[in-house]
Design a protein around this motif. Structure first.
Motif, PDB file in Angstrom:
ATOM      1  N   MET A 255       0.843  -1.202   0.000  1.00 25.57           N
ATOM      2  CA  MET A 255       0.000   0.000   0.000  1.00 25.57           C
ATOM      3  C   MET A 255       0.873   1.245   0.000  1.00 25.57           C
ATOM      4  N   PHE A 256       0.524   2.176  -0.841  1.00 23.76           N
ATOM      5  CA  PHE A 256       1.275   3.428  -0.928  1.00 23.76           C
ATOM      6  C   PHE A 256       0.355   4.566  -0.501  1.00 23.76           C
ATOM      7  N   PRO A 257       0.747   5.382   0.499  1.00 22.33           N
ATOM      8  CA  PRO A 257      -0.128   6.458   0.976  1.00 22.33           C
ATOM      9  C   PRO A 257      -0.190   7.619  -0.015  1.00 22.33           C
ATOM     10  N   LEU A 258      -1.392   8.105  -0.238  1.00 21.83           N
ATOM     11  CA  LEU A 258      -1.590   9.242  -1.130  1.00 21.83           C
ATOM     12  C   LEU A 258      -1.963  10.512  -0.389  1.00 21.83           C
ATOM     13  N   LYS A 259      -2.696  10.355   0.720  1.00 18.40           N
ATOM     14  CA  LYS A 259      -3.166  11.537   1.437  1.00 18.40           C
ATOM     15  C   LYS A 259      -3.617  11.142   2.833  1.00 18.40           C
ATOM     16  N   CYS A 260      -3.392  12.041   3.794  1.00 19.66           N
ATOM     17  CA  CYS A 260      -3.932  11.865   5.137  1.00 19.66           C
ATOM     18  C   CYS A 260      -5.020  12.907   5.341  1.00 19.66           C
ATOM     19  N   GLU A 261      -6.209  12.463   5.705  1.00 17.15           N
ATOM     20  CA  GLU A 261      -7.343  13.368   5.781  1.00 17.15           C
ATOM     21  C   GLU A 261      -7.414  14.146   7.093  1.00 17.15           C
ATOM     22  N   SER A 262      -6.451  13.946   7.984  1.00 21.99           N
ATOM     23  CA  SER A 262      -6.456  14.687   9.252  1.00 21.99           C
ATOM     24  C   SER A 262      -5.624  15.958   9.177  1.00 21.99           C
ATOM     25  N   THR A 263      -5.117  16.292   7.995  1.00 25.14           N
ATOM     26  CA  THR A 263      -4.335  17.510   7.853  1.00 25.14           C
ATOM     27  C   THR A 263      -5.213  18.723   8.112  1.00 25.14           C
ATOM     28  N   GLY A 264      -4.622  19.723   8.755  1.00 24.29           N
ATOM     29  CA  GLY A 264      -5.370  20.922   9.107  1.00 24.29           C
ATOM     30  C   GLY A 264      -5.179  22.022   8.090  1.00 24.29           C
ATOM     31  N   THR A 265      -5.425  23.247   8.529  1.00 20.78           N
ATOM     32  CA  THR A 265      -5.340  24.396   7.630  1.00 20.78           C
ATOM     33  C   THR A 265      -4.080  25.223   7.854  1.00 20.78           C
ATOM     34  N   LYS A 266      -3.341  24.922   8.932  1.00 19.60           N
ATOM     35  CA  LYS A 266      -2.121  25.681   9.194  1.00 19.60           C
ATOM     36  C   LYS A 266      -1.005  25.240   8.249  1.00 19.60           C
ATOM     37  N   ILE A 267      -0.126  26.184   7.918  1.00 24.33           N
ATOM     38  CA  ILE A 267       1.023  25.854   7.088  1.00 24.33           C
ATOM     39  C   ILE A 267       2.025  25.066   7.932  1.00 24.33           C
ATOM     40  N   PRO A 268       2.438  23.881   7.486  1.00 26.06           N
ATOM     41  CA  PRO A 268       3.363  23.057   8.274  1.00 26.06           C
ATOM     42  C   PRO A 268       4.808  23.518   8.094  1.00 26.06           C
ATOM     43  N   PHE A 269       5.184  24.587   8.791  1.00 28.09           N
ATOM     44  CA  PHE A 269       6.490  25.191   8.585  1.00 28.09           C
ATOM     45  C   PHE A 269       7.629  24.213   8.888  1.00 28.09           C
ATOM     46  N   ALA A 270       7.493  23.433   9.962  1.00 17.58           N
ATOM     47  CA  ALA A 270       8.560  22.504  10.333  1.00 17.58           C
ATOM     48  C   ALA A 270       8.728  21.418   9.273  1.00 17.58           C
ATOM     49  N   THR A 271       7.629  20.842   8.837  1.00 19.17           N
ATOM     50  CA  THR A 271       7.688  19.789   7.821  1.00 19.17           C
ATOM     51  C   THR A 271       8.285  20.316   6.519  1.00 19.17           C
ATOM     52  N   LEU A 272       7.833  21.478   6.089  1.00 19.51           N
ATOM     53  CA  LEU A 272       8.365  22.073   4.862  1.00 19.51           C
ATOM     54  C   LEU A 272       9.845  22.396   4.996  1.00 19.51           C
ATOM     55  N   SER A 273      10.248  22.892   6.165  1.00 15.81           N
ATOM     56  CA  SER A 273      11.658  23.237   6.374  1.00 15.81           C
ATOM     57  C   SER A 273      12.540  21.999   6.293  1.00 15.81           C
ATOM     58  N   LEU A 274      12.091  20.895   6.888  1.00 13.20           N
ATOM     59  CA  LEU A 274      12.869  19.660   6.848  1.00 13.20           C
ATOM     60  C   LEU A 274      12.976  19.123   5.419  1.00 13.20           C
ATOM     61  N   ILE A 275      11.891  19.219   4.676  1.00  8.72           N
ATOM     62  CA  ILE A 275      11.910  18.769   3.281  1.00  8.72           C
ATOM     63  C   ILE A 275      12.889  19.614   2.467  1.00  8.72           C
ATOM     64  N   ILE A 276      12.844  20.917   2.661  1.00  9.88           N
ATOM     65  CA  ILE A 276      13.740  21.820   1.930  1.00  9.88           C
ATOM     66  C   ILE A 276      15.199  21.534   2.284  1.00  9.88           C
ATOM     67  N   LEU A 277      15.478  21.292   3.557  1.00  8.96           N
ATOM     68  CA  LEU A 277      16.849  20.985   3.986  1.00  8.96           C
ATOM     69  C   LEU A 277      17.362  19.707   3.326  1.00  8.96           C
ATOM     70  N   CYS A 278      16.521  18.694   3.274  1.00  8.69           N
ATOM     71  CA  CYS A 278      16.932  17.425   2.655  1.00  8.69           C
ATOM     72  C   CYS A 278      17.169  17.587   1.162  1.00  8.69           C
ATOM     73  N   ILE A 279      16.305  18.330   0.496  1.00 14.43           N
ATOM     74  CA  ILE A 279      16.480  18.557  -0.941  1.00 14.43           C
ATOM     75  C   ILE A 279      17.735  19.375  -1.201  1.00 14.43           C
ATOM     76  N   ALA A 280      17.948  20.415  -0.385  1.00 16.28           N
ATOM     77  CA  ALA A 280      19.136  21.250  -0.545  1.00 16.28           C
ATOM     78  C   ALA A 280      20.406  20.441  -0.309  1.00 16.28           C
ATOM     79  N   ALA A 281      20.373  19.563   0.703  1.00 13.97           N
ATOM     80  CA  ALA A 281      21.543  18.727   0.989  1.00 13.97           C
ATOM     81  C   ALA A 281      21.829  17.788  -0.168  1.00 13.97           C
TER      82      ALA A 281
END
Length: 231
Positions: free
Chosen positions: A1-27
């Motif tokens: 099974m491959f996850p496509l979406k989690c329906e419990s996501t809220g409306t706030k911008i996930p700054f921490a998650t986005l920052s970690l993703i950007i750091l990994c891509i930049a690295a």
């Protein structure tokens, strides 16, 4: 099974998650700049650092941390970042950005150490955010077990399952893969996945207990305030 979406996501911008993703891509993009510090976590070197901390300690600690942001290839990076986005977004809404990053890094470091303990004489570098992300998945299991995950089973099956079903099955796959893999096979740090997952689950239990212990206090204060107002 491959996850496509989690329906419990809220409306706030996930700054921490986005920052970690950007750091990994930049690295990954600028690996040449961090290469002296991003060889990966090598259990044997870390074992040497325990006996000779002055000579090997600083490099071992740097590699332990930097390995969480280093990936072996583009598919390794994409897969990890997708799972981080799916489960990190939802969990960050529940924990807040600061606590999310602390738990992420702590689970990542613990996952590397657990992998190292499983084979302390290994000189094969360990890289990737998988252990840290597995920690977030374990945290998701405890904090948001009844959220719905949209999953895809190739080639055509798409449906929703409760998060706890998906996450327990995911952990089972890691365990079966560990038991069926041979020490000589090149591959995946299964102990890091499982160690990070268990670490995140324990964090979730602690947060659950802490929240449960604080809620009665808040309610009793409110009740007391209302009683005094009536008198």
């Amino acid at each position: 099974m491959f996850p496509l979406k989690c329906e419990s996501t809220g409306t706030k911008i996930p700054f921490a998650t986005l920052s970690l993703i950007i750091l990994c891509i930049a690295a990954y993009i600028r690996h040449d700049l961090i290469e002296p510090y991003a060889k990966g976590f090598i259990p044997l070197y870390f074992a040497n650092a325990l006996f000779n901390p002055i000579e090997y300690g600083p490099q071992a600690m740097i590699s332990l941390f930097s390995s969480l942001f280093t990936h072996a290839g583009i598919m390794h990076l994409i897969s990890n970042m997708w799972y981080l986005w799916i489960f990190g977004y939802a969990v960050e809404q529940d924990t807040g950005a600061g606590k999310f990053i602390i738990i992420y890094v702590a689970c990542g470091i613990l996952s590397m150490l657990i992998q190292g303990v499983s084979d302390p004489l290994s000189s094969v570098p360990i890289v990737g955010a998988s252990g840290a992300i597995a920690g977030i998945m374990g945290l998701h299991l405890i904090l948001l077990p009844l959220s719905k995950i949209l999953v895809w089973i190739p080639p055509i099956f798409i449906f929703k399952v409760w998060a706890f079903i998906f996450l327990i099955l995911w952990f089972g796959v890691q365990y079966v893969s560990l038991r069926s893999s041979s020490p000589q096979s090149a591959g995946v740090a299964w102990w890091a996945h499982m160690g990070g997952y268990v670490s995140g689950s324990l964090w979730g239990i602690v947060l659950r207990i802490r929240n449960r212990n604080t809620q009665p206090t808040v309610r009793s204060r409110k009740k007391k305030a209302v009683t005094q107002k009536k008198v």
